[in-house]
Design a protein around this motif. Sequence first.
Motif, short mmCIF file in Angstrom:
data_model
loop_
_atom_site.label_atom_id
_atom_site.label_comp_id
_atom_site.label_asym_id
_atom_site.label_seq_id
_atom_site.Cartn_x
_atom_site.Cartn_y
_atom_site.Cartn_z
N GLU A 1 47.64 44.44 49.19
CA GLU A 1 46.81 45.35 48.38
C GLU A 1 45.50 45.65 49.10
N ASP A 2 44.85 46.68 48.61
CA ASP A 2 43.59 47.14 49.23
C ASP A 2 42.43 46.38 48.59
N ARG A 3 42.41 45.07 48.79
CA ARG A 3 41.38 44.25 48.14
C ARG A 3 40.27 43.90 49.10
N SER B 1 41.41 39.34 42.01
CA SER B 1 40.81 40.62 42.37
C SER B 1 40.33 40.69 43.82
N LEU C 1 34.34 39.89 35.47
CA LEU C 1 33.81 41.25 35.31
C LEU C 1 32.67 41.51 36.30
N GLU D 1 34.18 41.75 39.83
CA GLU D 1 34.89 43.01 40.05
C GLU D 1 33.89 44.17 40.20
N THR D 2 32.83 44.11 39.42
CA THR D 2 31.81 45.17 39.53
C THR D 2 31.17 45.12 40.91
N GLU E 1 33.62 46.59 43.29
CA GLU E 1 33.73 48.05 43.14
C GLU E 1 32.56 48.75 43.81
N LEU F 1 31.26 47.83 46.49
CA LEU F 1 31.57 47.87 47.92
C LEU F 1 32.67 48.88 48.21
N LEU F 2 33.66 48.91 47.34
CA LEU F 2 34.81 49.80 47.57
C LEU F 2 34.45 51.27 47.42
N PHE F 3 33.57 51.56 46.47
CA PHE F 3 33.27 52.97 46.16
C PHE F 3 31.81 53.30 46.46
N ALA F 4 31.30 52.69 47.50
CA ALA F 4 29.90 52.95 47.87
C ALA F 4 29.74 54.40 48.31
#
Lengths: 279, 388
Positions: free
Chosen positions: B238-240, B264, B376, B379-380, B383, B385-388
């Motif tokens: 997965e793209d983790r 996660s 939570l 994961e936030t 996120e 980092l993933l969607f910077a």
Amino acid sequence: MSITAGIDVGSTYTKTVLLDADNKIVARHQLNTGFKLAEVAEKCFQACLAEARLTSDDIAYIIATGYGRHQVAFKDLIVTDITASARGCHLLFPETRTVLDVGGQTMKAIRLEPDGKVKSFRQNDKCAAGTGAFLEKTARYMGYETDDIGGLLDTSRDPAEISGVCAVFAESEVINQLSLGTPPADIMQGAIESLTTRAVQLMKRVKAEPGHTLIGGIMRFGTMSRAVDSRIKDDIQLPGGGEDRALPQFVTALGAAWLAHHRLRKLAGEGSTPTPAAA
Amino acid sequence: MSQNLFDSWRDQPLEEVLYQCRELYENTDFPTVRAWRDRGGKVLGHFQVYFPEEIVHAAGILPVKLRGGNIQPDKADSRFGSYLCSIIKTSLELALSDKIELDAFVTHPICDAARNLGAIWGRNYDYPCEILYLPQNPNSAASAEYLRGEYDRLQRMVERVAGAEINDEALRHSMAVFNRNRALMRELYEIKRQSPEKIAAEDAYALVALAGILPREEHNELLAYVLPMIRESAAKQEDRIRIVFEGAFCEQPPFDMVRSIGRSAYVVDDDFMIGLRWILSDVPRGRDPLRDLALSYIEDSSYSPVQHDLRKRKEEMLVRRVRAANADAVIVTAAKMCEPGLEEQVAYIHGLEREGIPFFVSEFEENQSSFSDLELQLETFMENLLFA
């Protein structure tokens, strides 16, 4: 053209959205979640693919979200429903600054940055007060099914006073109202008003800013969005504009699918945040 | 009848082996230790972090790593102040509640609480309760000779418990068994770094931790059986976010916390049970085994907030660990009330900031049971980092 999938395994319904690179919804599907989360996610995804005449090989990236997100075996990534809802609302209404999401078991208020990122959020505690479950229980005590709620609400004239918002204690309140001869439609509307009060309180806790977008399964009952609209001094935005009544329920899955395109671009080295466009 | 203490994994598919390992790890009745004693074997319990188990093994005694447990310290609470960490209390509770019966106990002065544990433990039992003083200053030229002396003192105590002398040949044999064990654990960590999707974080954790409650020969058999299956397993990548978990050198994070994090993120490296993996490569088996062991501790070992070696500045070692594992971020955590761990967080954070490595700071307690907030928040963080 790459197509992504967002799968929102919610407490009551599981939703899948397939989204193309132009942010157009290719297909969407919804199933009751039940208790076999991995299975229902797979079924919902496959049904959506069948609707779009696609196979899983056609899907470039899959993001799972919602409370059952960890159970989706075929995902590429998970994101929280907070982030997915925020991005879904930003995609549909870029001016969104506050999101109210009322689902089957949760109620969330999310405050957004101008670029759609989450600034802050609050959600209800573990009890079902202030959620769809509260409405469903209220309906069931009166002998109605969930699907009857919309029609029932349309006939309400004088909402009853429902003081408590506890899904368990709602029963005694309903019985009390029925014994006073209150019509079921007015009791149901009273439950909606009670829910709205709780929603407004939650939005205050995140210091809601103008630019409200309402999402979640409860918003398919137009009376809920109207009740919120009447309480806040701002024009609310409702995905689907009241015509596509189911769309508010798909916004979180839509946000996940949109984030999947974002991730695809980043992995391809483009690294840019996709620009919102009409879904 | 089998002489093994833990057999339920044999000839089983991977999923069943891992299930059996998780079950054994979480069993606070320590059935393998109990079975060893029921067969007449002796047990030496040693507190975190590092302990030269080879010396105990060479005497035919089972070395058991005391790492606390998810139990209520009802009796131990009366022996300690409320401001102390949990592992100190639950480790003693394991003995006071007869979950683990020992023939000797050794602790280390890694902090005030651990140093006092020896005396407090000793007031409850007649068997030897010792402190092993690992060198406070491994940079001193005399530290190897000093440590060899400490190991010699330990060996004599172990011989008294065993009722027999330990000869060099037995020591060298034990060192070979432990060298093999560490090599297998290194293989496991190589899989975690290369293909983290093949083994869940909590499964890798349990596999390593079982070394602390099994005869090392059995643990070697278990790892040799399971590692090829892990390598061959077909798990979707997965793209983790790839993370390093830092802060579990002494008190261990709750098993469900590791599971929550692993749901996660990919935990590509960590310091879980670092004492079992402390020596980084094979200990040479020369003419003086105790000296070889001492030199390996000083010259060829990992790092933790309780060893102060100027050649191994902890924040630099952490950055090195992150780079070697090609990790995206770090979870910098510490057990509640853990002075060394909380102090080191400051250095870790500065080091990571300097290198521009994202990090997430948290605390834990071994008896913690709810992780939804942590999940939570984590994961936030990811996120972002993933969607910077």
